[in-house]
Design a protein around this motif. Structure first.
Motif, mmCIF file in Angstrom:
data_model
loop_
_atom_site.group_PDB
_atom_site.id
_atom_site.type_symbol
_atom_site.label_atom_id
_atom_site.label_comp_id
_atom_site.label_asym_id
_atom_site.label_seq_id
_atom_site.Cartn_x
_atom_site.Cartn_y
_atom_site.Cartn_z
ATOM 1 N N ALA A 162 3.869 5.171 -6.798
ATOM 2 C CA ALA A 162 3.765 3.970 -7.630
ATOM 3 C C ALA A 162 4.228 4.277 -9.053
ATOM 4 O O ALA A 162 4.972 3.494 -9.673
ATOM 5 C CB ALA A 162 2.334 3.452 -7.622
ATOM 6 N N ARG A 163 3.799 5.414 -9.581
ATOM 7 C CA ARG A 163 4.211 5.797 -10.935
ATOM 8 C C ARG A 163 5.712 6.020 -11.019
ATOM 9 O O ARG A 163 6.352 5.669 -12.025
ATOM 10 C CB ARG A 163 3.466 7.058 -11.372
ATOM 11 C CG ARG A 163 2.006 6.806 -11.745
ATOM 12 C CD ARG A 163 1.313 8.111 -12.111
ATOM 13 N NE ARG A 163 -0.011 7.882 -12.700
ATOM 14 C CZ ARG A 163 -0.856 8.860 -13.024
ATOM 15 N NH1 ARG A 163 -0.517 10.128 -12.810
ATOM 16 N NH2 ARG A 163 -2.037 8.581 -13.559
ATOM 17 N N PRO A 217 -5.279 14.625 -8.276
ATOM 18 C CA PRO A 217 -6.506 14.751 -9.057
ATOM 19 C C PRO A 217 -6.779 13.577 -9.982
ATOM 20 O O PRO A 217 -7.918 13.364 -10.394
ATOM 21 C CB PRO A 217 -6.285 16.041 -9.852
ATOM 22 C CG PRO A 217 -4.796 16.181 -9.948
ATOM 23 C CD PRO A 217 -4.263 15.623 -8.667
ATOM 24 N N GLU A 218 -5.735 12.815 -10.302
ATOM 25 C CA GLU A 218 -5.898 11.697 -11.226
ATOM 26 C C GLU A 218 -6.098 10.395 -10.458
ATOM 27 O O GLU A 218 -5.676 10.256 -9.308
ATOM 28 C CB GLU A 218 -4.665 11.566 -12.116
ATOM 29 C CG GLU A 218 -4.338 12.806 -12.933
ATOM 30 C CD GLU A 218 -3.000 12.648 -13.628
ATOM 31 O OE1 GLU A 218 -2.792 11.607 -14.276
ATOM 32 O OE2 GLU A 218 -2.164 13.561 -13.504
ATOM 33 N N VAL A 219 -6.735 9.447 -11.116
ATOM 34 C CA VAL A 219 -6.865 8.099 -10.571
ATOM 35 C C VAL A 219 -6.392 7.103 -11.629
ATOM 36 O O VAL A 219 -6.440 7.376 -12.828
ATOM 37 C CB VAL A 219 -8.317 7.773 -10.142
ATOM 38 C CG1 VAL A 219 -8.741 8.634 -8.973
ATOM 39 C CG2 VAL A 219 -9.284 7.915 -11.302
ATOM 40 N N GLU A 220 -5.930 5.962 -11.148
ATOM 41 C CA GLU A 220 -5.440 4.916 -12.039
ATOM 42 C C GLU A 220 -5.506 3.600 -11.292
ATOM 43 O O GLU A 220 -5.167 3.536 -10.107
ATOM 44 C CB GLU A 220 -3.999 5.207 -12.470
ATOM 45 C CG GLU A 220 -3.371 4.132 -13.350
ATOM 46 C CD GLU A 220 -1.896 4.389 -13.621
ATOM 47 O OE1 GLU A 220 -1.203 3.429 -13.998
ATOM 48 O OE2 GLU A 220 -1.441 5.538 -13.436
ATOM 49 N N GLY A 221 -5.920 2.559 -11.967
ATOM 50 C CA GLY A 221 -5.935 1.257 -11.329
ATOM 51 C C GLY A 221 -6.881 0.311 -12.022
ATOM 52 O O GLY A 221 -7.840 0.728 -12.682
ATOM 53 N N THR A 222 -6.607 -0.972 -11.853
ATOM 54 C CA THR A 222 -7.520 -1.980 -12.382
ATOM 55 C C THR A 222 -8.877 -1.845 -11.723
ATOM 56 O O THR A 222 -9.920 -2.035 -12.356
ATOM 57 C CB THR A 222 -6.933 -3.380 -12.141
ATOM 58 O OG1 THR A 222 -5.628 -3.454 -12.731
ATOM 59 C CG2 THR A 222 -7.824 -4.458 -12.716
ATOM 60 N N ILE A 280 0.844 -1.192 0.000
ATOM 61 C CA ILE A 280 0.000 0.000 0.000
ATOM 62 C C ILE A 280 0.882 1.245 0.000
ATOM 63 O O ILE A 280 1.731 1.424 0.874
ATOM 64 C CB ILE A 280 -0.931 0.013 1.222
ATOM 65 C CG1 ILE A 280 -1.835 -1.223 1.224
ATOM 66 C CG2 ILE A 280 -1.775 1.285 1.243
ATOM 67 C CD1 ILE A 280 -2.704 -1.348 2.462
ATOM 68 N N PHE A 281 0.651 2.114 -0.987
ATOM 69 C CA PHE A 281 1.368 3.382 -1.075
ATOM 70 C C PHE A 281 0.512 4.485 -0.466
ATOM 71 O O PHE A 281 -0.580 4.784 -0.957
ATOM 72 C CB PHE A 281 1.660 3.741 -2.532
ATOM 73 C CG PHE A 281 2.751 2.926 -3.165
ATOM 74 C CD1 PHE A 281 4.062 3.379 -3.162
ATOM 75 C CD2 PHE A 281 2.473 1.710 -3.766
ATOM 76 C CE1 PHE A 281 5.077 2.633 -3.748
ATOM 77 C CE2 PHE A 281 3.470 0.956 -4.366
ATOM 78 C CZ PHE A 281 4.780 1.417 -4.356
#
Length: 219
Positions: free
Chosen positions: A45-46, A63-68, A11-12
């Motif tokens: 993570a990036r 402001p951004e989201v990313e993930g499966t 977990i980050f």
């Protein structure tokens, strides 16, 4: 059975961090770790070239989201994003997690993140908080044996309760036998193991166990 059953979650959190050597070392040992981000933890993570399996965010620090899989939260809430992330990965089947990028920056967030060690235990899982110099776990009482990680020089007990009773430390440079350890004026900082394993018994109370190394030896 949850979607993350038997996965070890990395977990980050969003605390400031620029030195990622300790995280790369963890990933080398846990190549199949589930990658989870709490809001601004996505930046870290990036930076490591990782795509999150799971992200939870109220978008107040990123402001951004990313993930499966992405869970969006409202900024006006009682729980922190990191707390929500831990709860959700455990609810989805993880029983072990390591929290990184969680101890720098604001002290209130750092203390809240350390409190998650007890929350993870209450949920039937286990959490480790990891940073460049420290590895932190929960001693929930009773007798526990610990393998001294070779990359760390010291271990300390930091009581979570005001008073710990029946504290015994074996296979250490500074042993204890059925002692009382208080949070005010604690005497259990910077101990050293004298064998590969040492044991800590706490008859009543809970404590953090912190493995540490000097800054010059940090990854």
């Amino acid at each position: 059975m949850g979607a993350f059953e038997r996965r070890h979650a990395l977990i980050f959190a969003a605390a400031p961090e620029t030195e990622y050597g300790y995280i790369r070392a963890f990933l080398k040992e846990h190549p199949d770790a589930l990658i989870a981000c709490a809001d601004g933890g996505l930046r870290h993570a990036r930076a490591l070239g990782l795509h999150p399996d799971f992200m939870i965010s109220d978008c107040d620090s990123m402001p951004e989201v990313e993930g499966t899989e992405v869970v969006r939260l409202r900024p006006e809430k009682d729980d922190t994003d990191t707390q929500g992330c831990l709860r959700e990965v455990f609810r989805r089947g993880c029983t072990e997690a390591t929290l990184v990028c969680a101890t720098g920056g604001r002290i209130d967030h750092m203390l809240a993140n350390l409190s998650l060690l007890e929350e993870a235990y209450a949920m039937g899982g286990r959490l480790t908080v990891l940073d460049r110099q420290n590895q932190i776990v929960l001693h929930e009482g009773g007798c526990q044996k610990f393998k001294m990680p070779p990359e760390y020089a010291y271990f300390s007990l930091v009581p979570l309760d005001a008073v710990l009773t029946g504290v015994s430390i074996e296979n250490a440079k500074y042993p204890l036998r059925d002692a009382v350890v208080t949070r005010a004026g604690m005497v259990t900082i910077s101990n050293e193991a004298i064998a590969d394993c040492f044991s800590v018994t706490i008859r009543e109370g809970r404590s953090l166990v912190i493995f540490s190394r000097d800054w010059t030896r940090a990854l």
